[in-house]
Enzyme design. Structure first.
Site, PDB file in Angstrom:
ATOM      1  N   TYR A 121      -8.169  62.262 155.712  1.00 59.09           N
ATOM      2  CA  TYR A 121      -9.601  62.046 156.012  1.00 59.09           C
ATOM      3  C   TYR A 121     -10.429  62.280 154.753  1.00 59.09           C
ATOM      4  O   TYR A 121     -11.395  63.041 154.767  1.00 59.09           O
ATOM      5  CB  TYR A 121     -10.055  63.016 157.105  1.00 59.09           C
ATOM      6  CG  TYR A 121      -9.364  62.839 158.447  1.00 59.09           C
ATOM      7  CD1 TYR A 121      -9.018  61.588 158.932  1.00 59.09           C
ATOM      8  CD2 TYR A 121      -9.088  63.940 159.246  1.00 59.09           C
ATOM      9  CE1 TYR A 121      -8.402  61.435 160.165  1.00 59.09           C
ATOM     10  CE2 TYR A 121      -8.485  63.802 160.488  1.00 59.09           C
ATOM     11  CZ  TYR A 121      -8.137  62.544 160.940  1.00 59.09           C
ATOM     12  OH  TYR A 121      -7.549  62.394 162.165  1.00 59.09           O
ATOM     13  N   TRP A 167      -2.508  52.056 171.772  1.00 57.85           N
ATOM     14  CA  TRP A 167      -2.591  52.581 173.152  1.00 57.85           C
ATOM     15  C   TRP A 167      -3.190  51.571 174.115  1.00 57.85           C
ATOM     16  O   TRP A 167      -2.984  51.644 175.316  1.00 57.85           O
ATOM     17  CB  TRP A 167      -3.334  53.921 173.189  1.00 57.85           C
ATOM     18  CG  TRP A 167      -2.634  54.962 172.365  1.00 57.85           C
ATOM     19  CD1 TRP A 167      -3.207  55.807 171.458  1.00 57.85           C
ATOM     20  CD2 TRP A 167      -1.221  55.261 172.334  1.00 57.85           C
ATOM     21  NE1 TRP A 167      -2.252  56.598 170.872  1.00 57.85           N
ATOM     22  CE2 TRP A 167      -1.027  56.285 171.391  1.00 57.85           C
ATOM     23  CE3 TRP A 167      -0.108  54.756 173.009  1.00 57.85           C
ATOM     24  CZ2 TRP A 167       0.236  56.819 171.103  1.00 57.85           C
ATOM     25  CZ3 TRP A 167       1.150  55.283 172.711  1.00 57.85           C
ATOM     26  CH2 TRP A 167       1.302  56.297 171.785  1.00 57.85           C
ATOM     27  N   ASP A 211      -9.240  68.154 169.141  1.00 59.54           N
ATOM     28  CA  ASP A 211      -9.014  67.681 167.759  1.00 59.54           C
ATOM     29  C   ASP A 211      -9.958  68.438 166.833  1.00 59.54           C
ATOM     30  O   ASP A 211     -10.811  69.213 167.295  1.00 59.54           O
ATOM     31  CB  ASP A 211      -9.224  66.152 167.653  1.00 59.54           C
ATOM     32  CG  ASP A 211      -8.288  65.507 166.624  1.00 59.54           C
ATOM     33  OD1 ASP A 211      -8.339  65.907 165.441  1.00 59.54           O
ATOM     34  OD2 ASP A 211      -7.511  64.604 167.001  1.00 59.54           O
ATOM     35  N   GLY A 225     -11.287  72.118 167.510  1.00 57.82           N
ATOM     36  CA  GLY A 225     -10.517  73.281 167.058  1.00 57.82           C
ATOM     37  C   GLY A 225      -9.352  72.870 166.176  1.00 57.82           C
ATOM     38  O   GLY A 225      -9.070  71.686 166.010  1.00 57.82           O
ATOM     39  N   ASP A 226      -8.686  73.915 165.648  1.00 59.17           N
ATOM     40  CA  ASP A 226      -7.488  73.720 164.827  1.00 59.17           C
ATOM     41  C   ASP A 226      -6.302  74.165 165.680  1.00 59.17           C
ATOM     42  O   ASP A 226      -6.216  75.342 166.048  1.00 59.17           O
ATOM     43  CB  ASP A 226      -7.624  74.591 163.567  1.00 59.17           C
ATOM     44  CG  ASP A 226      -6.404  74.499 162.661  1.00 59.17           C
ATOM     45  OD1 ASP A 226      -5.305  74.156 163.153  1.00 59.17           O
ATOM     46  OD2 ASP A 226      -6.542  74.779 161.460  1.00 59.17           O
ATOM     47  N   PHE A 227      -5.414  73.229 166.017  1.00 61.01           N
ATOM     48  CA  PHE A 227      -4.352  73.605 166.967  1.00 61.01           C
ATOM     49  C   PHE A 227      -3.333  74.585 166.384  1.00 61.01           C
ATOM     50  O   PHE A 227      -2.531  75.153 167.109  1.00 61.01           O
ATOM     51  CB  PHE A 227      -3.691  72.402 167.650  1.00 61.01           C
ATOM     52  CG  PHE A 227      -3.150  71.282 166.788  1.00 61.01           C
ATOM     53  CD1 PHE A 227      -2.440  71.516 165.633  1.00 61.01           C
ATOM     54  CD2 PHE A 227      -3.329  69.954 167.211  1.00 61.01           C
ATOM     55  CE1 PHE A 227      -1.925  70.468 164.881  1.00 61.01           C
ATOM     56  CE2 PHE A 227      -2.820  68.893 166.459  1.00 61.01           C
ATOM     57  CZ  PHE A 227      -2.117  69.159 165.282  1.00 61.01           C
ATOM     58  N   ARG A 232       2.270  61.401 168.727  1.00 66.31           N
ATOM     59  CA  ARG A 232       2.314  61.186 167.274  1.00 66.31           C
ATOM     60  C   ARG A 232       1.758  62.398 166.522  1.00 66.31           C
ATOM     61  O   ARG A 232       1.011  62.257 165.557  1.00 66.31           O
ATOM     62  CB  ARG A 232       1.547  59.907 166.904  1.00 66.31           C
ATOM     63  CG  ARG A 232       2.191  58.664 167.503  1.00 66.31           C
ATOM     64  CD  ARG A 232       1.596  57.408 166.987  1.00 66.31           C
ATOM     65  NE  ARG A 232       0.270  57.133 167.519  1.00 66.31           N
ATOM     66  CZ  ARG A 232      -0.407  56.019 167.283  1.00 66.31           C
ATOM     67  NH1 ARG A 232       0.102  55.100 166.492  1.00 66.31           N
ATOM     68  NH2 ARG A 232      -1.593  55.810 167.814  1.00 66.31           N
ATOM     69  N   HIS A 250       5.556  64.306 164.571  1.00 66.81           N
ATOM     70  CA  HIS A 250       6.149  63.547 163.447  1.00 66.81           C
ATOM     71  C   HIS A 250       5.381  63.750 162.136  1.00 66.81           C
ATOM     72  O   HIS A 250       5.865  63.373 161.076  1.00 66.81           O
ATOM     73  CB  HIS A 250       6.293  62.052 163.800  1.00 66.81           C
ATOM     74  CG  HIS A 250       5.029  61.265 163.798  1.00 66.81           C
ATOM     75  ND1 HIS A 250       5.016  59.888 163.957  1.00 66.81           N
ATOM     76  CD2 HIS A 250       3.722  61.626 163.658  1.00 66.81           C
ATOM     77  CE1 HIS A 250       3.769  59.454 163.903  1.00 66.81           C
ATOM     78  NE2 HIS A 250       2.971  60.480 163.717  1.00 66.81           N
TER      79      HIS A 250
HETATM   80  C1  SAM Z   1      -1.220  60.874 163.798  1.00 64.46           C
HETATM   81  S1  SAM Z   1      -2.731  61.304 164.552  1.00 64.46           S
HETATM   82  C2  SAM Z   1      -2.372  60.978 166.265  1.00 64.46           C
HETATM   83  C3  SAM Z   1      -3.610  60.734 167.081  1.00 64.46           C
HETATM   84  C4  SAM Z   1      -3.361  60.424 168.552  1.00 64.46           C
HETATM   85  N1  SAM Z   1      -2.638  61.486 169.210  1.00 64.46           N
HETATM   86  C5  SAM Z   1      -2.640  59.111 168.690  1.00 64.46           C
HETATM   87  O1  SAM Z   1      -1.458  59.093 169.024  1.00 64.46           O
HETATM   88  O2  SAM Z   1      -3.273  58.073 168.453  1.00 64.46           O
HETATM   89  C6  SAM Z   1      -2.775  63.041 164.446  1.00 64.46           C
HETATM   90  C7  SAM Z   1      -3.988  63.664 165.083  1.00 64.46           C
HETATM   91  O3  SAM Z   1      -3.883  65.090 164.970  1.00 64.46           O
HETATM   92  C8  SAM Z   1      -5.161  65.605 164.592  1.00 64.46           C
HETATM   93  N2  SAM Z   1      -4.952  66.892 163.893  1.00 64.46           N
HETATM   94  C9  SAM Z   1      -4.344  67.081 162.708  1.00 64.46           C
HETATM   95  N3  SAM Z   1      -4.320  68.392 162.393  1.00 64.46           N
HETATM   96  C10 SAM Z   1      -4.932  69.038 163.411  1.00 64.46           C
HETATM   97  C11 SAM Z   1      -5.214  70.407 163.664  1.00 64.46           C
HETATM   98  N4  SAM Z   1      -4.846  71.366 162.806  1.00 64.46           N
HETATM   99  N5  SAM Z   1      -5.843  70.727 164.816  1.00 64.46           N
HETATM  100  C12 SAM Z   1      -6.216  69.755 165.707  1.00 64.46           C
HETATM  101  N6  SAM Z   1      -5.959  68.423 165.516  1.00 64.46           N
HETATM  102  C13 SAM Z   1      -5.327  68.076 164.377  1.00 64.46           C
HETATM  103  C14 SAM Z   1      -5.713  64.536 163.684  1.00 64.46           C
HETATM  104  O4  SAM Z   1      -7.105  64.650 163.501  1.00 64.46           O
HETATM  105  C15 SAM Z   1      -5.293  63.272 164.419  1.00 64.46           C
HETATM  106  O5  SAM Z   1      -6.221  62.902 165.391  1.00 64.46           O
END
Ligand code: SAM
Length: 345
Positions: free
Chosen positions: A147, A164, A210, A235-237, A252, A255
């Protein structure tokens, strides 16, 4: 040349020229060829296309004829001149605004993924993603690199949601999710999969979790938040408390990350999950021996050039889920691009 040599040579040329085919597709999308022909009242000749796109007459004619050969356009002769129109394939998948459009994913592939793939040999040598070489930016914080600007964030979110629209329902139907009334889509981006989820399971509610910049964009540029069954949570997961839910979707997500980070995330998610709940991992599954299918292997190399992660086999997902406490791990192949793995708490 014997027939075996002939076949080998033909295959070699097909592989070597594969990038040219991709670039024809990307360039035609980038230039807006398919939108122009979709909006035109009648098929257009190449002079009309080049004048409306502001592109060179020579380049435009070459591109249009190549698109005909690739079945993206059809040509007819009128008044001694070739005129061009979209084929069914282009109208369905390449025109912006078509319900099945994949255009944004193609634009993202052409502008971003392709630039990283230019450095595949270095990625293999070094074992890491190529954002520093491709875009001159550090990649220790993976999603800060992905980003790197507001435009890039939007382009990524738009690109990722395309699949999707086509495959969301089938991947969510791989298992009956109706026993899970409250679902949390971790890293759910624009909310495209959440929309597919409430449409397939009208009784459920979905929290899209997200990072703040993505949630802000989702509310500004996408429409999932307009559905009252869908809410967004910032949030940050890896660090912040996760909302309690019956089912967590990780589409996704795994991966992108190393085994160690996946294990950390799955342990956090297990603790937050309601008893009797579960996790649904949506990924493209490798065969048990890790040597196919080809598309998934290519996606795995894409993870090498763009992330910290990889695509995995069913056994590799089991090996991540079991130590976190999840049981009854079931894998279902959908026949589409993405497959489903369900595990229970
Ligand atoms: C590869 S994308 C997949 C998006 C969605 N799940 C899809 O399949 O279209 C990864 C997603 O994880 C989110 N993400 C990455 N690190 C994150 C974090 N630490 N906490 C929350 N979300 C996070 C990204 O912003 C992004 O939307």
């Amino acid at each position: 040349m014997c027939s075996q040599e002939g076949e080998g040579y033909r295959l070699l040329k097909e592989y070597a020229n594969g990038f040219m085919v991709s670039q024809v597709l990307f360039a035609a999308c980038e230039l807006g060829v398919f939108e122009l022909l979709a909006e035109a009242l009648e098929p257009l000749d190449s002079a009309a296309v080049s004048s409306r796109l502001g592109s060179s007459p020579r380049g435009t004619e070459l591109l249009l004829d190549t698109c005909v050969s690739l079945k993206l356009l059809q040509a007819a002769v009128r008044g001694g001149k070739a005129v061009y129109a979209n084929t069914e394939l282009a109208s369905t998948y390449l025109v912006r605004g078509s319900p099945r459009s994949q255009r944004d994913m193609l634009l993202y592939s052409g502008r971003t993924a392709y630039v990283c793939w230019r450095h595949l040999a270095e990625a293999v040598r070094e074992g890491r993603n190529q954002y520093p070489k491709a875009f001159g930016i550090p990649s220790e914080e993976l999603f800060s690199a992905i980003y790197r600007s507001e435009d890039e964030r939007l382009r990524f979110m738009e690109g990722l949601q395309d699949v999707w629209r086509l495959e969301g329902a089938s991947v969510l139907a791989a298992f009956d999710l109706s026993p899970f009334p409250l679902i949390c889509d971790l890293g759910g981006g624009s909310g495209a999969l959440a929309r597919a989820c409430v449409s397939l399971y009208p009784g459920c509610r979905v929290i899209v979790f997200d990072i703040p910049g993505v949630v802000r964009m989702a509310k500004r540029h996408f429409s999932a938040w307009e559905d009252e069954r869908i809410s967004f949570h910032e949030g940050d997961f890896f660090k912040d408390p996760l909302p309690e839910a019956d089912l967590y979707i990780l589409a996704r997500i795994l991966h992108d990350w190393t085994d160690a980070k996946c294990c950390h995330l799955l342990q956090r998610l297990y603790r937050a999950c309601r008893t009797g709940g579960g996790v649904l991992v949506i990924e493209s599954l490798l065969d048990a021996d890790g040597r196919g299918p080809l598309t998934t292997l290519l996606y795995s190399l894409n993870m090498l050039v763009q992330t910290e992660g990889r695509e995995r086999t069913p056994a590799q997902y089991r090996a991540l889920l079991a130590p976190a406490g999840f049981r009854d791990v079931q894998c279902r192949r959908t026949g589409g691009t993405y497959d489903a793995v369900l595990a229970r708490k």
